[in-house]
Motif scaffolding. Sequence first.
Motif, PDB file in Angstrom:
ATOM      1  N   ASP A  33       0.837  -1.195   0.000  1.00 30.06           N
ATOM      2  CA  ASP A  33       0.000   0.000   0.000  1.00 30.06           C
ATOM      3  C   ASP A  33       0.873   1.247   0.000  1.00 30.06           C
ATOM      4  O   ASP A  33       1.544   1.522   0.995  1.00 30.06           O
ATOM      5  CB  ASP A  33      -0.905  -0.024   1.237  1.00 30.06           C
ATOM      6  CG  ASP A  33      -1.811   1.183   1.339  1.00 30.06           C
ATOM      7  OD1 ASP A  33      -1.790   2.051   0.441  1.00 30.06           O
ATOM      8  OD2 ASP A  33      -2.557   1.269   2.342  1.00 30.06           O
ATOM      9  N   ALA A  36       0.698   3.411   3.044  1.00 26.93           N
ATOM     10  CA  ALA A  36       0.912   2.725   4.321  1.00 26.93           C
ATOM     11  C   ALA A  36       1.687   3.595   5.308  1.00 26.93           C
ATOM     12  O   ALA A  36       2.488   4.441   4.915  1.00 26.93           O
ATOM     13  CB  ALA A  36       1.665   1.415   4.084  1.00 26.93           C
ATOM     14  N   LEU A  73       0.216  -8.602  10.621  1.00 31.45           N
ATOM     15  CA  LEU A  73       0.367  -7.759   9.431  1.00 31.45           C
ATOM     16  C   LEU A  73       0.380  -8.599   8.161  1.00 31.45           C
ATOM     17  O   LEU A  73       0.592  -9.802   8.208  1.00 31.45           O
ATOM     18  CB  LEU A  73       1.674  -6.961   9.487  1.00 31.45           C
ATOM     19  CG  LEU A  73       1.705  -5.697  10.314  1.00 31.45           C
ATOM     20  CD1 LEU A  73       3.093  -5.071  10.269  1.00 31.45           C
ATOM     21  CD2 LEU A  73       0.670  -4.704   9.858  1.00 31.45           C
ATOM     22  N   SER A  74       0.200  -7.936   7.039  1.00 32.45           N
ATOM     23  CA  SER A  74       0.339  -8.568   5.726  1.00 32.45           C
ATOM     24  C   SER A  74       0.943  -7.542   4.777  1.00 32.45           C
ATOM     25  O   SER A  74       0.950  -6.341   5.059  1.00 32.45           O
ATOM     26  CB  SER A  74      -1.023  -9.028   5.208  1.00 32.45           C
ATOM     27  OG  SER A  74      -1.836  -7.904   4.953  1.00 32.45           O
ATOM     28  N   GLU A  76      -0.260  -6.365   2.181  1.00 34.40           N
ATOM     29  CA  GLU A  76      -1.255  -5.408   1.684  1.00 34.40           C
ATOM     30  C   GLU A  76      -1.410  -4.193   2.598  1.00 34.40           C
ATOM     31  O   GLU A  76      -1.883  -3.153   2.168  1.00 34.40           O
ATOM     32  CB  GLU A  76      -2.624  -6.104   1.530  1.00 34.40           C
ATOM     33  CG  GLU A  76      -2.646  -7.184   0.457  1.00 34.40           C
ATOM     34  CD  GLU A  76      -1.989  -8.497   0.887  1.00 34.40           C
ATOM     35  OE1 GLU A  76      -1.430  -9.180   0.009  1.00 34.40           O
ATOM     36  OE2 GLU A  76      -2.017  -8.825   2.096  1.00 34.40           O
ATOM     37  N   ARG A  77      -1.008  -4.305   3.853  1.00 29.11           N
ATOM     38  CA  ARG A  77      -1.186  -3.200   4.823  1.00 29.11           C
ATOM     39  C   ARG A  77       0.044  -2.331   4.997  1.00 29.11           C
ATOM     40  O   ARG A  77      -0.016  -1.317   5.676  1.00 29.11           O
ATOM     41  CB  ARG A  77      -1.571  -3.772   6.180  1.00 29.11           C
ATOM     42  CG  ARG A  77      -2.918  -4.423   6.158  1.00 29.11           C
ATOM     43  CD  ARG A  77      -3.324  -4.783   7.559  1.00 29.11           C
ATOM     44  NE  ARG A  77      -4.443  -5.699   7.474  1.00 29.11           N
ATOM     45  CZ  ARG A  77      -4.639  -6.704   8.299  1.00 29.11           C
ATOM     46  NH1 ARG A  77      -3.820  -6.910   9.282  1.00 29.11           N
ATOM     47  NH2 ARG A  77      -5.680  -7.490   8.134  1.00 29.11           N
ATOM     48  N   ILE A  78       1.155  -2.780   4.441  1.00 29.92           N
ATOM     49  CA  ILE A  78       2.415  -2.038   4.569  1.00 29.92           C
ATOM     50  C   ILE A  78       2.977  -1.831   3.170  1.00 29.92           C
ATOM     51  O   ILE A  78       2.350  -2.202   2.183  1.00 29.92           O
ATOM     52  CB  ILE A  78       3.414  -2.815   5.455  1.00 29.92           C
ATOM     53  CG1 ILE A  78       3.725  -4.183   4.822  1.00 29.92           C
ATOM     54  CG2 ILE A  78       2.870  -2.974   6.874  1.00 29.92           C
ATOM     55  CD1 ILE A  78       4.827  -4.936   5.510  1.00 29.92           C
ATOM     56  N   CYS A 185       0.472   4.382  15.030  1.00 27.35           N
ATOM     57  CA  CYS A 185      -0.204   4.294  13.738  1.00 27.35           C
ATOM     58  C   CYS A 185      -1.719   4.397  13.908  1.00 27.35           C
ATOM     59  O   CYS A 185      -2.288   3.839  14.848  1.00 27.35           O
ATOM     60  CB  CYS A 185       0.163   3.005  13.020  1.00 27.35           C
ATOM     61  SG  CYS A 185       1.892   2.955  12.497  1.00 27.35           S
ATOM     62  N   ARG A 187      -3.997   4.228  10.863  1.00 30.95           N
ATOM     63  CA  ARG A 187      -4.677   3.447   9.827  1.00 30.95           C
ATOM     64  C   ARG A 187      -4.254   1.991   9.769  1.00 30.95           C
ATOM     65  O   ARG A 187      -4.948   1.167   9.202  1.00 30.95           O
ATOM     66  CB  ARG A 187      -4.447   4.093   8.447  1.00 30.95           C
ATOM     67  CG  ARG A 187      -5.039   5.478   8.301  1.00 30.95           C
ATOM     68  CD  ARG A 187      -4.840   6.029   6.900  1.00 30.95           C
ATOM     69  NE  ARG A 187      -3.546   5.789   6.309  1.00 30.95           N
ATOM     70  CZ  ARG A 187      -2.461   6.536   6.497  1.00 30.95           C
ATOM     71  NH1 ARG A 187      -2.513   7.589   7.284  1.00 30.95           N
ATOM     72  NH2 ARG A 187      -1.318   6.247   5.919  1.00 30.95           N
ATOM     73  N   THR A 188      -3.107   1.653  10.310  1.00 32.98           N
ATOM     74  CA  THR A 188      -2.607   0.296  10.209  1.00 32.98           C
ATOM     75  C   THR A 188      -3.294  -0.583  11.234  1.00 32.98           C
ATOM     76  O   THR A 188      -3.087  -0.436  12.433  1.00 32.98           O
ATOM     77  CB  THR A 188      -1.076   0.255  10.422  1.00 32.98           C
ATOM     78  OG1 THR A 188      -0.463   1.138   9.496  1.00 32.98           O
ATOM     79  CG2 THR A 188      -0.529  -1.149  10.207  1.00 32.98           C
ATOM     80  N   LYS A 189      -4.107  -1.494  10.746  1.00 28.72           N
ATOM     81  CA  LYS A 189      -4.854  -2.402  11.619  1.00 28.72           C
ATOM     82  C   LYS A 189      -4.136  -3.752  11.676  1.00 28.72           C
ATOM     83  O   LYS A 189      -3.807  -4.323  10.654  1.00 28.72           O
ATOM     84  CB  LYS A 189      -6.282  -2.602  11.112  1.00 28.72           C
ATOM     85  CG  LYS A 189      -7.076  -1.314  10.982  1.00 28.72           C
ATOM     86  CD  LYS A 189      -7.268  -0.640  12.312  1.00 28.72           C
ATOM     87  CE  LYS A 189      -8.045   0.651  12.166  1.00 28.72           C
ATOM     88  NZ  LYS A 189      -7.612   1.676  13.055  1.00 28.72           N
ATOM     89  N   ASP A 191      -4.185  -7.797  12.906  1.00 26.23           N
ATOM     90  CA  ASP A 191      -5.206  -8.838  13.001  1.00 26.23           C
ATOM     91  C   ASP A 191      -5.535  -9.217  14.441  1.00 26.23           C
ATOM     92  O   ASP A 191      -6.560  -9.814  14.695  1.00 26.23           O
ATOM     93  CB  ASP A 191      -4.782 -10.087  12.234  1.00 26.23           C
ATOM     94  CG  ASP A 191      -4.920  -9.885  10.722  1.00 26.23           C
ATOM     95  OD1 ASP A 191      -5.707  -9.025  10.302  1.00 26.23           O
ATOM     96  OD2 ASP A 191      -4.229 -10.602   9.974  1.00 26.23           O
TER      97      ASP A 191
END
Length: 192
Positions: A33, A36, A73-74, A76-78, A185, A187-189, A191
Amino acid sequence: MDQQWEQLRQRCLVCRACSLAQERTQVVFGVGDPAAEVLLVGEAPGANEDKQGEPFVGRAGKLLDDMLQMIGLSRERIYITNSVKCRPPQNRDPLNTEKEACSGYLRRQMELMQPKILVCLGRISAMELIKPDFRITQEHGLFFRQDGIEKMAMYHPAALLRDPGKKPETFEDLKRLQAKIREICVRTKLDF
């Protein structure tokens, strides 16, 4: 930002600023992203990355994915990239001229992203982005606040494959990273 990011990516994909352009299969700009809050930076693509055009694939990439998953994390999020966007021959360390030729791309990626956290994957990246005399064995997992960014370094996943004894230390570094993400952070969610 989307248009500026795409312009930067297109400029990078046709770059011929150093001799690495002659032997590369493709430029490895990055993945994830572009908005990110967390940016991971390695040193340069390897053979698998050069073939696929994506950073951290192959065994080291699988290990990195597993490490990220451990803290919720994955990819797609960073965002994941390298300081040098083309593969050095035989996976040697990038030369200073190659790093200089590529430095504008990473600098511009960081300007557009404005990450809150930067994680250097390995000593070479940490020496370039945190401090020139960075000692990975003593300073991994520590945060350095510079230019409004929390920066830390961890062992490169390839180093962990060579020396699995470093995995417990790296797990502690990952827990520190997870705590810092939760702390600063928005926006960074994660799991969990």
